[in-house]
Design an enzyme around this catalytic site. Sequence first.
Site, short mmCIF file in Angstrom:
data_model
loop_
_atom_site.label_atom_id
_atom_site.label_comp_id
_atom_site.label_asym_id
_atom_site.label_seq_id
_atom_site.Cartn_x
_atom_site.Cartn_y
_atom_site.Cartn_z
N ASN A 153 3.80 -3.01 89.26
CA ASN A 153 3.55 -2.05 88.17
C ASN A 153 2.64 -0.89 88.56
OD1 ASN A 153 1.45 -3.94 88.31
ND2 ASN A 153 0.99 -3.81 86.13
N GLU A 249 -5.45 -12.09 89.69
CA GLU A 249 -5.38 -11.30 88.45
C GLU A 249 -4.00 -11.56 87.88
OE1 GLU A 249 -4.66 -9.45 85.64
OE2 GLU A 249 -4.08 -7.78 86.93
N LEU A 250 -3.96 -12.27 86.74
CA LEU A 250 -2.71 -12.86 86.28
C LEU A 250 -2.24 -12.35 84.92
CD1 LEU A 250 -3.52 -16.52 87.38
CD2 LEU A 250 -2.44 -14.70 88.70
N CYS A 283 -1.07 -4.91 82.82
CA CYS A 283 -1.71 -6.21 82.56
C CYS A 283 -2.58 -6.18 81.32
CB CYS A 283 -2.55 -6.61 83.78
SG CYS A 283 -1.56 -6.95 85.25
#
Length: 474
Positions: A153, A249-250, A283
Amino acid sequence: MNEGEMLYIDGDWEAGERYETLYSPYDQEELARIPLATKAQVKRAIDSAHHATRTMKSLSAFERAELLSNVAAGFEKYDEQCAQILVKENAKPIKAARGEIKRTIETYRFAAEEAKRIHGEMVPLDAAEGGKSRLGYTKHEPLGVIAAITPFNFPFNLTAHKLGPAFAAGNTVVLKPASQTPLSGLMTARIFEEAGLPKGALQVITGKGSELGDLLVKDDRVRMVTFTGSVSVGKAIREKAGLKKVTLELGSNSGVIVDTVEDLDAVVERCVEGAFTYAGQVCISVQRIFVQDRLYHTFLDRLVEKTESLQIGDPAHENTDVSALISPGESERLQAWVNEAHEQGATIAFGGNKRGAVIEPTIITNADRTLSVNADEAFGPVVTVTPYETFDQAIAGVNDSAYGLQAGVFTTEIAKAFKAADELEVGGVIINDIPTFRVDNMPYGGVKNSGIGKEGVKYSTEEMSEIKFVSFKL
């Protein structure tokens, strides 16, 4: 062959044994043939990165800072070319693509500055009973080889958030870009090469994460894995990494509370921006909006009105606001989620339709908390709007999530602002703005299923170094 059709291993451009075709998400135009790295090539990439650790460790702070400054200048030189890569390989509207390149330049500049700030501290050993006539201090040393696995992204800037701090601290990196966005990773290697990065300090291997990931994560010479992506993959990395450092980082299903405001139109505009920029594939995209009862209907009407003005279409067009999701599978998944919400009694206040590869910006009301559009990460242009009576209910609504990356709170009451700061279960609380706010020097990382560790150049640099203690007996 050009760089888009080659791997970058040991400072050289290398052909692959197998290739796959990369297509544009928007119109399925054929963009390039991408090499699929073999196990032997991944092993050689790690070998090269390992051999280069001594060279990188020997660079002075000034030399590392100068290198990263050169990289920032390189991105300035190729800014429009980089933006066009984003338009093609991940369907990012050109306005947003140019914004990402500006942030990428800033991130490398922050990293250049941080390279000069890495220092330890004196430890007052004589404060302890047995510490008389002793001197102690700490120093930061590089970890060695870092495996960086990056998402589609923000393929330039989120790569910068891994490479910049890694090189600032004196490490080497094996970069595995997302399968849909390899061209940005290879362009990044080209810019580092022109900037004078020592041979072997950066490797770029392309291919499927399912085939290459374990080779990086399990190799003992890799001392840290930094990953941005899905929860399932992040958990698997954590389980396989052993004693390596891991930063994950999810993602999230970020909530924003609209409580008391002075300018409702400005708040609506920010919520539309936060929900639908880059088709919600962020995110910290706004996914759940909780609005005080007395503002709810006015807010919703204005939210719909503002969303109607968004331009949908070709990412190459200057006026496009929303374009395709990253793949047909993702657009089909999100359409199914919207249909599920409608079938379960939710109201589609705006949008809800699929136009080829594009999902219309979609506003949903009356959505049960258990629906996918609320409970899971949409990662698309879908937002739910829910009224609340008390501020405690709003906080509980935001916290009712398996995620906790960032949350936004609009309020004119200072007591409520501090209450939210204390009680919201997230890594970042953004007062009087949307949770999508991020600048590249702030600490960034979440709790719960949103991950572990912090990004933000200073904080990543600390994560990517080891503290060594030194003591002298005088």
